[in-house]
Design a protein around this motif. Sequence first.
Motif, PDB file in Angstrom:
ATOM      1  N   ASP A 168      -2.439  -0.706 -15.395  1.00  0.00           N
ATOM      2  CA  ASP A 168      -2.426   0.686 -14.955  1.00  0.00           C
ATOM      3  C   ASP A 168      -3.530   0.856 -13.923  1.00  0.00           C
ATOM      4  OD1 ASP A 168      -0.464   1.308 -16.803  1.00  0.00           O
ATOM      5  OD2 ASP A 168      -1.856   2.177 -18.250  1.00  0.00           O
ATOM      6  N   PHE A 169      -3.305   1.767 -12.992  1.00  0.00           N
ATOM      7  CA  PHE A 169      -4.323   2.121 -11.999  1.00  0.00           C
ATOM      8  C   PHE A 169      -4.403   3.639 -11.984  1.00  0.00           C
ATOM      9  CE2 PHE A 169      -5.838   3.118  -7.711  1.00  0.00           C
ATOM     10  CZ  PHE A 169      -6.923   2.260  -7.588  1.00  0.00           C
ATOM     11  N   TYR A 170      -5.527   4.180 -12.447  1.00  0.00           N
ATOM     12  CA  TYR A 170      -5.666   5.628 -12.562  1.00  0.00           C
ATOM     13  C   TYR A 170      -5.875   6.255 -11.190  1.00  0.00           C
ATOM     14  CZ  TYR A 170      -5.434   5.206 -17.516  1.00  0.00           C
ATOM     15  OH  TYR A 170      -4.969   4.954 -18.782  1.00  0.00           O
ATOM     16  N   HIS A 171      -5.203   7.390 -10.969  1.00  0.00           N
ATOM     17  CA  HIS A 171      -5.229   8.056  -9.681  1.00  0.00           C
ATOM     18  C   HIS A 171      -6.646   8.413  -9.261  1.00  0.00           C
ATOM     19  CE1 HIS A 171      -0.936   8.241  -9.698  1.00  0.00           C
ATOM     20  NE2 HIS A 171      -0.878   9.047 -10.746  1.00  0.00           N
ATOM     21  N   ARG A 172      -6.925   8.134  -8.003  1.00  0.00           N
ATOM     22  CA  ARG A 172      -8.188   8.543  -7.391  1.00  0.00           C
ATOM     23  C   ARG A 172      -7.941   9.613  -6.338  1.00  0.00           C
ATOM     24  NH1 ARG A 172     -10.608   2.464  -6.409  1.00  0.00           N
ATOM     25  NH2 ARG A 172     -10.778   1.879  -8.616  1.00  0.00           N
ATOM     26  N   ILE A 173      -6.692   9.757  -5.955  1.00  0.00           N
ATOM     27  CA  ILE A 173      -6.315  10.741  -4.949  1.00  0.00           C
ATOM     28  C   ILE A 173      -5.907  12.034  -5.668  1.00  0.00           C
ATOM     29  CG2 ILE A 173      -3.886  10.056  -4.818  1.00  0.00           C
ATOM     30  CD1 ILE A 173      -4.219  10.334  -1.742  1.00  0.00           C
ATOM     31  N   GLU A 174      -6.231  13.166  -5.088  1.00  0.00           N
ATOM     32  CA  GLU A 174      -5.971  14.439  -5.761  1.00  0.00           C
ATOM     33  C   GLU A 174      -4.560  14.960  -5.545  1.00  0.00           C
ATOM     34  OE1 GLU A 174      -8.974  17.349  -4.980  1.00  0.00           O
ATOM     35  OE2 GLU A 174     -10.598  15.958  -5.468  1.00  0.00           O
ATOM     36  N   THR A 175      -4.003  14.765  -4.358  1.00  0.00           N
ATOM     37  CA  THR A 175      -2.694  15.336  -4.044  1.00  0.00           C
ATOM     38  C   THR A 175      -1.645  14.228  -3.971  1.00  0.00           C
ATOM     39  OG1 THR A 175      -3.855  17.003  -2.746  1.00  0.00           O
ATOM     40  CG2 THR A 175      -1.474  16.871  -2.456  1.00  0.00           C
ATOM     41  N   LEU A 176      -0.977  13.985  -5.088  1.00  0.00           N
ATOM     42  CA  LEU A 176       0.012  12.907  -5.139  1.00  0.00           C
ATOM     43  C   LEU A 176       1.179  13.166  -4.199  1.00  0.00           C
ATOM     44  CD1 LEU A 176       0.113  12.183  -8.972  1.00  0.00           C
ATOM     45  CD2 LEU A 176      -1.160  10.966  -7.204  1.00  0.00           C
ATOM     46  N   SER A 177       1.506  14.421  -3.958  1.00  0.00           N
ATOM     47  CA  SER A 177       2.633  14.740  -3.076  1.00  0.00           C
ATOM     48  C   SER A 177       2.365  14.338  -1.627  1.00  0.00           C
ATOM     49  CB  SER A 177       2.976  16.230  -3.151  1.00  0.00           C
ATOM     50  OG  SER A 177       1.872  17.005  -2.714  1.00  0.00           O
TER      51      SER A 177
ATOM     52  N   ALA B  84      -3.563   5.648  -1.495  1.00  0.00           N
ATOM     53  CA  ALA B  84      -3.537   6.007  -2.915  1.00  0.00           C
ATOM     54  C   ALA B  84      -3.684   4.775  -3.796  1.00  0.00           C
ATOM     55  CB  ALA B  84      -2.257   6.749  -3.249  1.00  0.00           C
ATOM     56  N   ILE B  85      -3.029   3.691  -3.381  1.00  0.00           N
ATOM     57  CA  ILE B  85      -3.173   2.411  -4.078  1.00  0.00           C
ATOM     58  C   ILE B  85      -2.845   1.290  -3.104  1.00  0.00           C
ATOM     59  CG2 ILE B  85      -0.813   2.473  -5.001  1.00  0.00           C
ATOM     60  CD1 ILE B  85      -1.912   0.969  -7.490  1.00  0.00           C
ATOM     61  N   GLU B  86      -3.661   0.264  -3.129  1.00  0.00           N
ATOM     62  CA  GLU B  86      -3.401  -0.955  -2.362  1.00  0.00           C
ATOM     63  C   GLU B  86      -3.397  -2.109  -3.352  1.00  0.00           C
ATOM     64  OE1 GLU B  86      -5.074  -2.472   1.692  1.00  0.00           O
ATOM     65  OE2 GLU B  86      -6.439  -3.135   0.102  1.00  0.00           O
ATOM     66  N   LEU B  87      -2.317  -2.859  -3.345  1.00  0.00           N
ATOM     67  CA  LEU B  87      -2.168  -4.030  -4.205  1.00  0.00           C
ATOM     68  C   LEU B  87      -2.182  -5.269  -3.331  1.00  0.00           C
ATOM     69  CD1 LEU B  87       0.858  -2.674  -6.264  1.00  0.00           C
ATOM     70  CD2 LEU B  87      -1.535  -2.664  -6.969  1.00  0.00           C
ATOM     71  N   LYS B  88      -2.970  -6.263  -3.705  1.00  0.00           N
ATOM     72  CA  LYS B  88      -3.019  -7.519  -2.966  1.00  0.00           C
ATOM     73  C   LYS B  88      -2.864  -8.679  -3.936  1.00  0.00           C
ATOM     74  CE  LYS B  88      -6.989  -6.680  -0.938  1.00  0.00           C
ATOM     75  NZ  LYS B  88      -8.172  -6.829  -0.108  1.00  0.00           N
ATOM     76  N   ALA B  89      -1.828  -9.482  -3.724  1.00  0.00           N
ATOM     77  CA  ALA B  89      -1.629 -10.693  -4.513  1.00  0.00           C
ATOM     78  C   ALA B  89      -2.264 -11.852  -3.759  1.00  0.00           C
ATOM     79  CB  ALA B  89      -0.147 -10.954  -4.741  1.00  0.00           C
ATOM     80  N   LEU B  90      -3.230 -12.497  -4.384  1.00  0.00           N
ATOM     81  CA  LEU B  90      -3.960 -13.606  -3.778  1.00  0.00           C
ATOM     82  C   LEU B  90      -3.631 -14.877  -4.563  1.00  0.00           C
ATOM     83  CD1 LEU B  90      -7.357 -11.713  -3.429  1.00  0.00           C
ATOM     84  CD2 LEU B  90      -5.578 -11.967  -1.689  1.00  0.00           C
ATOM     85  N   PHE B  91      -2.747 -15.678  -4.014  1.00  0.00           N
ATOM     86  CA  PHE B  91      -2.266 -16.859  -4.728  1.00  0.00           C
ATOM     87  C   PHE B  91      -3.363 -17.891  -4.930  1.00  0.00           C
ATOM     88  CE2 PHE B  91       1.619 -14.815  -3.705  1.00  0.00           C
ATOM     89  CZ  PHE B  91       2.570 -15.280  -4.601  1.00  0.00           C
ATOM     90  N   THR B  92      -4.233 -18.085  -3.934  1.00  0.00           N
ATOM     91  CA  THR B  92      -5.266 -19.114  -4.065  1.00  0.00           C
ATOM     92  C   THR B  92      -6.254 -18.783  -5.178  1.00  0.00           C
ATOM     93  OG1 THR B  92      -6.530 -18.035  -2.307  1.00  0.00           O
ATOM     94  CG2 THR B  92      -5.141 -19.890  -1.665  1.00  0.00           C
TER      95      THR B  92
ATOM     96  N   PHE C  28      -0.817   5.164 -11.910  1.00  0.00           N
ATOM     97  CA  PHE C  28       0.274   4.289 -11.506  1.00  0.00           C
ATOM     98  C   PHE C  28       0.402   3.228 -12.596  1.00  0.00           C
ATOM     99  CE2 PHE C  28      -1.305   5.589  -7.259  1.00  0.00           C
ATOM    100  CZ  PHE C  28      -0.137   6.071  -6.723  1.00  0.00           C
ATOM    101  N   ARG C  29       1.636   2.876 -12.932  1.00  0.00           N
ATOM    102  CA  ARG C  29       1.868   1.765 -13.851  1.00  0.00           C
ATOM    103  C   ARG C  29       2.565   0.683 -13.043  1.00  0.00           C
ATOM    104  NH1 ARG C  29       3.108   3.601 -19.829  1.00  0.00           N
ATOM    105  NH2 ARG C  29       1.277   2.343 -20.162  1.00  0.00           N
TER     106      ARG C  29
ATOM    107  N   SER D 222       0.839  -1.199   0.000  1.00  0.00           N
ATOM    108  CA  SER D 222       0.000   0.000   0.000  1.00  0.00           C
ATOM    109  C   SER D 222       0.869   1.242   0.000  1.00  0.00           C
ATOM    110  CB  SER D 222      -0.890   0.042   1.249  1.00  0.00           C
ATOM    111  OG  SER D 222      -1.763  -1.051   1.291  1.00  0.00           O
ATOM    112  N   LEU D 223       0.474   2.221  -0.792  1.00  0.00           N
ATOM    113  CA  LEU D 223       1.072   3.552  -0.756  1.00  0.00           C
ATOM    114  C   LEU D 223       0.032   4.467  -0.125  1.00  0.00           C
ATOM    115  CD1 LEU D 223       2.671   3.798  -4.318  1.00  0.00           C
ATOM    116  CD2 LEU D 223       3.722   3.058  -2.181  1.00  0.00           C
ATOM    117  N   THR D 224       0.407   5.051   1.027  1.00  0.00           N
ATOM    118  CA  THR D 224      -0.568   5.816   1.799  1.00  0.00           C
ATOM    119  C   THR D 224      -0.086   7.245   2.065  1.00  0.00           C
ATOM    120  OG1 THR D 224       0.315   5.158   3.952  1.00  0.00           O
ATOM    121  CG2 THR D 224      -1.316   3.681   2.944  1.00  0.00           C
ATOM    122  N   CYS D 225      -1.022   8.043   2.508  1.00  0.00           N
ATOM    123  CA  CYS D 225      -0.742   9.435   2.874  1.00  0.00           C
ATOM    124  C   CYS D 225      -0.619   9.488   4.393  1.00  0.00           C
ATOM    125  CB  CYS D 225      -1.859  10.346   2.376  1.00  0.00           C
ATOM    126  SG  CYS D 225      -2.104  10.259   0.598  1.00  0.00           S
TER     127      CYS D 225
END
Length: 107
Positions: free
Chosen positions: A81-90, A19-27, A70-71, A5-8
């Motif tokens: 690709d995951f298009y930004h949903r958050i307004e302030t990337l900084s 900003a983005i949460e990635l989850k790899a689910l092997f099952t 995000f790519r 996860s990339l968070t503020c």
Amino acid sequence: SFGISLTCGESEDPPADVAIELKALFTDRQFVRNSCIAGQWGEEQSSIPYFPFIPDQPFRVEILCEHPRFRIFVDGHQLFDFYHRIETLSAIDTIKINGDLQLTKLG
């Protein structure tokens, strides 16, 4: 499984924006992504052309932050690709990694 996860920030109460949460689910052989803004989770995305992970095998995940998305690359191949949903990337200043994995490098 594992998650990135990339968070503020790191706040739990109120929860920090994700900003983005990635989850790899092997099952389920899925690599899902989502975001959480002002305590509200968005619509989860899960479509991928293939599942790039093999249990107990090393891999490299790259998250590139571009305008307007995000790519995500795994082992040098663009997966989605995951298009930004958050307004302030900084405001993105924290990375959280959890699950059943061993980190060898973070850069």
